[in-house]
Design an enzyme around this catalytic site. Structure first.
Site, PDB file in Angstrom:
ATOM      1  N   CYS A  39       0.820  -1.215   0.000  1.00 39.45           N
ATOM      2  CA  CYS A  39       0.000   0.000   0.000  1.00 39.45           C
ATOM      3  C   CYS A  39       0.851   1.261   0.000  1.00 39.45           C
ATOM      4  O   CYS A  39       1.888   1.319   0.665  1.00 39.45           O
ATOM      5  CB  CYS A  39      -0.891   0.029   1.225  1.00 39.45           C
TER       6      CYS A  39
ATOM      7  N   ARG B 122       5.161   0.475  -5.945  1.00 41.77           N
ATOM      8  CA  ARG B 122       5.081  -0.417  -4.789  1.00 41.77           C
ATOM      9  C   ARG B 122       4.131  -1.575  -5.052  1.00 41.77           C
ATOM     10  O   ARG B 122       4.184  -2.580  -4.346  1.00 41.77           O
ATOM     11  CB  ARG B 122       4.605   0.366  -3.563  1.00 41.77           C
TER      12      ARG B 122
ATOM     13  N   TRP C 253      -3.028  -2.636  -1.578  1.00 42.12           N
ATOM     14  CA  TRP C 253      -2.670  -3.995  -1.979  1.00 42.12           C
ATOM     15  C   TRP C 253      -3.477  -4.894  -1.049  1.00 42.12           C
ATOM     16  O   TRP C 253      -3.238  -4.921   0.160  1.00 42.12           O
ATOM     17  CB  TRP C 253      -1.174  -4.207  -1.798  1.00 42.12           C
TER      18      TRP C 253
ATOM     19  N   ASN D 270      -1.941   1.234   6.031  1.00 41.87           N
ATOM     20  CA  ASN D 270      -1.061   0.238   5.432  1.00 41.87           C
ATOM     21  C   ASN D 270      -0.718  -0.746   6.547  1.00 41.87           C
ATOM     22  O   ASN D 270      -0.316  -0.321   7.628  1.00 41.87           O
ATOM     23  CB  ASN D 270       0.200   0.968   4.931  1.00 41.87           C
ATOM     24  N   GLY D 271      -0.896  -2.047   6.315  1.00 42.40           N
ATOM     25  CA  GLY D 271      -0.595  -3.034   7.363  1.00 42.40           C
ATOM     26  C   GLY D 271      -1.826  -3.861   7.687  1.00 42.40           C
ATOM     27  O   GLY D 271      -2.773  -3.918   6.896  1.00 42.40           O
TER      28      GLY D 271
ATOM     29  N   GLU E 191      17.281 -17.662  -8.252  1.00 42.90           N
ATOM     30  CA  GLU E 191      16.933 -16.272  -8.582  1.00 42.90           C
ATOM     31  C   GLU E 191      16.424 -16.165 -10.029  1.00 42.90           C
ATOM     32  O   GLU E 191      15.473 -15.424 -10.302  1.00 42.90           O
ATOM     33  CB  GLU E 191      18.160 -15.378  -8.346  1.00 42.90           C
TER      34      GLU E 191
ATOM     35  N   LYS F 115      12.789 -14.628 -10.936  1.00 41.99           N
ATOM     36  CA  LYS F 115      12.596 -13.493 -11.855  1.00 41.99           C
ATOM     37  C   LYS F 115      11.603 -13.868 -12.944  1.00 41.99           C
ATOM     38  O   LYS F 115      10.697 -13.109 -13.251  1.00 41.99           O
ATOM     39  CB  LYS F 115      13.910 -13.096 -12.535  1.00 41.99           C
TER      40      LYS F 115
ATOM     41  N   GLU G 234       7.941 -14.272 -11.623  1.00 42.12           N
ATOM     42  CA  GLU G 234       7.232 -13.093 -11.124  1.00 42.12           C
ATOM     43  C   GLU G 234       6.843 -12.107 -12.221  1.00 42.12           C
ATOM     44  O   GLU G 234       5.822 -11.448 -12.107  1.00 42.12           O
ATOM     45  CB  GLU G 234       7.977 -12.397  -9.979  1.00 42.12           C
TER      46      GLU G 234
ATOM     47  N   HIS H 283      16.852 -36.951  -8.153  1.00 45.41           N
ATOM     48  CA  HIS H 283      16.090 -37.420  -6.994  1.00 45.41           C
ATOM     49  C   HIS H 283      14.612 -37.037  -7.079  1.00 45.41           C
ATOM     50  O   HIS H 283      13.888 -37.153  -6.094  1.00 45.41           O
ATOM     51  CB  HIS H 283      16.713 -36.871  -5.705  1.00 45.41           C
TER      52      HIS H 283
ATOM     53  N   LYS I  81       6.165  -3.995  -4.177  1.00 45.54           N
ATOM     54  CA  LYS I  81       7.593  -3.724  -4.062  1.00 45.54           C
ATOM     55  C   LYS I  81       8.064  -3.868  -2.620  1.00 45.54           C
ATOM     56  O   LYS I  81       9.122  -4.394  -2.344  1.00 45.54           O
ATOM     57  CB  LYS I  81       7.879  -2.313  -4.584  1.00 45.54           C
TER      58      LYS I  81
HETATM   59  C1  F6R Z   1      11.717 -10.213  -6.184  1.00 45.71           C
HETATM   60  C2  F6R Z   1      11.622  -9.251  -5.114  1.00 45.71           C
HETATM   61  C3  F6R Z   1      11.198  -9.722  -3.775  1.00 45.71           C
HETATM   62  C4  F6R Z   1      12.002  -8.986  -2.688  1.00 45.71           C
HETATM   63  C5  F6R Z   1      11.484  -9.370  -1.292  1.00 45.71           C
HETATM   64  C6  F6R Z   1      12.306  -8.721  -0.196  1.00 45.71           C
HETATM   65  O1  F6R Z   1      12.158  -9.615  -7.366  1.00 45.71           O
HETATM   66  O2  F6R Z   1      11.867  -8.092  -5.313  1.00 45.71           O
HETATM   67  O3  F6R Z   1      11.338 -11.106  -3.655  1.00 45.71           O
HETATM   68  O4  F6R Z   1      13.347  -9.331  -2.817  1.00 45.71           O
HETATM   69  O5  F6R Z   1      10.151  -8.969  -1.170  1.00 45.71           O
HETATM   70  O6  F6R Z   1      12.331  -7.335  -0.330  1.00 45.71           O
HETATM   71  P1  F6R Z   1      13.419  -6.475   0.425  1.00 45.71           P
HETATM   72  O7  F6R Z   1      14.745  -6.770  -0.166  1.00 45.71           O
HETATM   73  O8  F6R Z   1      12.994  -5.040   0.228  1.00 45.71           O
HETATM   74  O9  F6R Z   1      13.374  -6.890   1.867  1.00 45.71           O
END
Ligand code: F6R
Length: 615
Positions: A2, A27, A76, A102-103, A488, A492, A495, A511, A610
């Site tokens: 949010c 975000r 969100w 937010n929360g 990773e 990527k 997502e 396995h 974000k």
């Molecule tokens: C993936 C991504 C998320 C963040 C995760 C932690 O591309 O961005 O998996 O890495 O939400 O976020 P931070 O690093 O801000 O704690």
């Protein structure tokens, strides 16, 4: 997650709010709304709707909501679907107050039942509306909005940042926070608030982060902060020094692509000024007096805690710190760490990694560790973030603002910061000779140039992306540090393209996961030069034998790999531990171009946020 924006000052509030919400779009959100109070007690206007900010602009349809004080919110969804009714702001029973939040208010169901028994009716499924009604009811008793907010917050549990406006006091905003970010902006003629500084920098660079349990009253040109009992208090004041252009696209189609290309510069920043005149590694942030160095010298165990991409970066610490500094390391998902009973002592170092520094799972893990008397070192990209303030020391990654939801430059700079930390620990504890530390660091100085070479292969990777875009499932595998890039790379891809993708330790394929290989199914293998390269090649042969189409990421000059893989992307040769910083780049580009081919919303993928400030 949010986004919150608030303004009280001389100008019409609506434009400030809508522009502020636009800067917070990155975000991630699924509905948006604004509330503005008009002077003279004339009215409270609320407009809100599901979907993107463009829907809100259409709903406003050119109306100029009268008033110079207001709140804006991008939601969100956590409680209830992303609908018009569930969008914020929410009003209380009298219709005088508007609340954004937010929360999560964890005890909202009990409060809702209590209020319903008193005759309150609700129009949404949200916890926020319940708290709006609670504040409204208390406002009738106390006669003062700030007193009502403080009284309400004594009754709620959970993590939140909230802001309230009141038709009866049309130049004030009351804001509060507990374990979720709320930043105040001070100007001579106006006061602002936002869930992160990106929402404020168009107006002011003098900001104050509210601390847990603080309540602020904002009036034009005046901010008053108290604790929950009304005693005077002060947040954390600081000056923001990055400029607005750092948060713009600079000609790239998407923030994600811009940030991928910014990596050489970001990594160079992370590496800047890390040696003294004698070539010894210096980490200014960790100096903080002899105690910090002494504490680090006596560390006997390291835990790394983080979430998502930051967790994948954290995995490098196990290889680098164990190899160079010879200290045992465990890497753990933050949301798991906090709910078990890890063995923590004053000689334990907990490294909490978070780009935003506002991820609630990671903050909670760090606070838990600190409460158990472990030493907490934060690695964060955001100066003054909550995690940075909760930690004993902070190593900043200096990547600049990361706007795209999918993390890229934060990831590579986190790995570089962890490598620096590993070498620094090795130097402090004399696990390596000084010239060995110096040589390793000197080799890292070449990374920005080498990353640039990898980026130059973008056209070839974009062509591969067109071939992979039709896949239903993509497997990634690697060994040693190749594993974290397999994880990773898969994250990527899933997502931003929504293609099902998973990463595996290459040796684990036989396995179980190899059962998923189908004729023509794409597999990405991390096969750079090093002590596990030949093992990975054997794993490639195993999946090839079952019909997989393999893309290998290999080291320049390894022509032999072409006999095994269908496609090869090369990266320059580096020390084995440094490969992740190079090999992730083609996989970021691959995911990006696949998502573009599929027409996805690259910078704001569905369901993602974000900054994840809820559990
Ligand atoms: C993936 C991504 C998320 C963040 C995760 C932690 O591309 O961005 O998996 O890495 O939400 O976020 P931070 O690093 O801000 O704690």
């Amino acid at each position: 997650m949010c986004g919150i924006i608030g303004y009280t000052g001389p100008d019409p509030a609506l434009d400030v709010l809508v522009d502020g919400l636009a800067t917070l779009e990155y975000r991630g959100y699924d509905s948006a709304g604004v509330a503005v109070v008009a002077p003279g007690g004339n009215g409270l206007s609320v407009v809100k709707c599901a979907g993107k900010l463009s829907n809100l602009r259409a709903a406003l349809d050119g109306q100029a909501l009268p008033g110079t004080t207001g709140l804006g919110h991008t939601r969100w969804a956590t409680h209830g679907h992303p609908t018009d009714n569930n969008a914020h702001p929410h009003v209380d029973a009298s219709g005088d107050l508007a609340v954004i939040h937010n929360g999560i208010f964890e005890n909202y169901a009990d409060l809702k039942a209590e209020l319903a028994a008193d005759g309150h009716t609700f129009t949404s499924d949200t916890d926020t509306e319940v708290v709006a009604h609670l504040i409204g009811a208390l406002r009738e008793q106390t006669g003062d909005l700030a007193d009502a907010v403080r009284a309400a917050l004594h009754r709620v549990t959970g993590a939140f940042a909230l802001a309230v406006i009141d038709r009866r006091d049309p130049t004030a905003i009351v804001a509060a926070r507990r374990a979720a970010p709320m930043i105040l902006g001070r100007r001579d003629d106006a006061s602002l608030l936002a869930s992160d500084v990106a929402g404020l920098i168009a107006h002011t660079r003098d900001v104050e982060a509210l601390l847990d349990g603080q309540v602020a009253v904002l009036e034009p040109g005046r901010v008053t902060v108290t604790d929950l009992d009304g005693n005077p208090a002060e947040g954390h004041r600081y000056h923001v020094d990055w400029d607005v252009s750092a948060a713009e696209k600079a000609g790239y189609d998407h923030f994600m692509l811009k940030e991928i290309h910014e990596q050489p510069r970001a990594v160079a920043e992370t590496l800047l000024r890390r040696t003294d005149a004698d070539g010894r590694i210096v980490v200014d942030e960790l100096r903080g007096g002899p105690a910090v160095e002494d504490d680090l010298r006596h560390v006997d165990k390291v835990y790394v805690v983080a979430s998502g991409t930051s967790y994948h970066a954290g995995m490098v610490a196990k290889y680098a710190i164990e190899h160079w500094a010879r200290i045992p390391v465990e890497v753990e998902i933050a949301s798991e760490f906090r709910y078990r009973d890890p063995l923590l002592t004053p000689h334990t170092l907990v490294v909490a990694i978070s780009q935003s520094g506002e991820t609630s799972d990671t903050i909670a893990a760090a606070v838990h560790a600190r409460d158990q008397r472990a030493k907490v070192l934060a690695i964060s990209n955001v100066v003054g973030s909550t995690l940075a303030r909760e930690a004993d020391a902070v190593l900043y990654t200096r990547a600049g603002p990361e706007i795209a939801v999918a993390s890229t430059k934060a990831f590579t700079t986190q790995i570089v910061a962890l490598d620096i930390l590993a070498l620094y620990l090795a130097q402090l504890r004399r696990a390596l000779f000084p010239d060995e530390c110096r040589d390793h660091l000197a080799r890292m100085d070449a990374l920005p140039m080498l990353m640039q070479q990898v980026l130059e292969q973008e056209p070839a990777i974009a062509a591969l992306a067109r071939q992979f875009a039709g896949a239903g499932y993509v497997m990634f595998f690697g060994r040693h540090v190749g594993l974290l890039i397999a994880l990773e790379g898969a994250l990527k891809l899933k997502e931003i393209s929504y293609i099902h993708a998973e990463g595996f330790p290459a040796g684990e394929m036989k396995h179980g996961p190899i059962a998923l290989i189908e004729d023509g199914g794409p597999v990405v293998a991390l096969a750079t030069r090093g002590h596990v390269r030949d093992k990975v090649v054997s794993n490639i042969q195993q999946v090839k034998g079952r019909g997989a189409v393999v893309l290998a990421v290999a080291t320049d000059g390894d022509t032999e790999i072409k006999q095994h893989a269908d496609h090869v992307v090369y990266v320059p040769e580096v020390h084995e531990l440094l490969y992740p910083i190079l090999t992730v780049v083609p996989l970021q580009l691959l995911s990006y171009h696949i998502a573009v081919v599929l027409g996805r919303d690259v910078d704001q993928p569905r369901n993602l946020a974000k900054t994840v400030t809820v559990e």
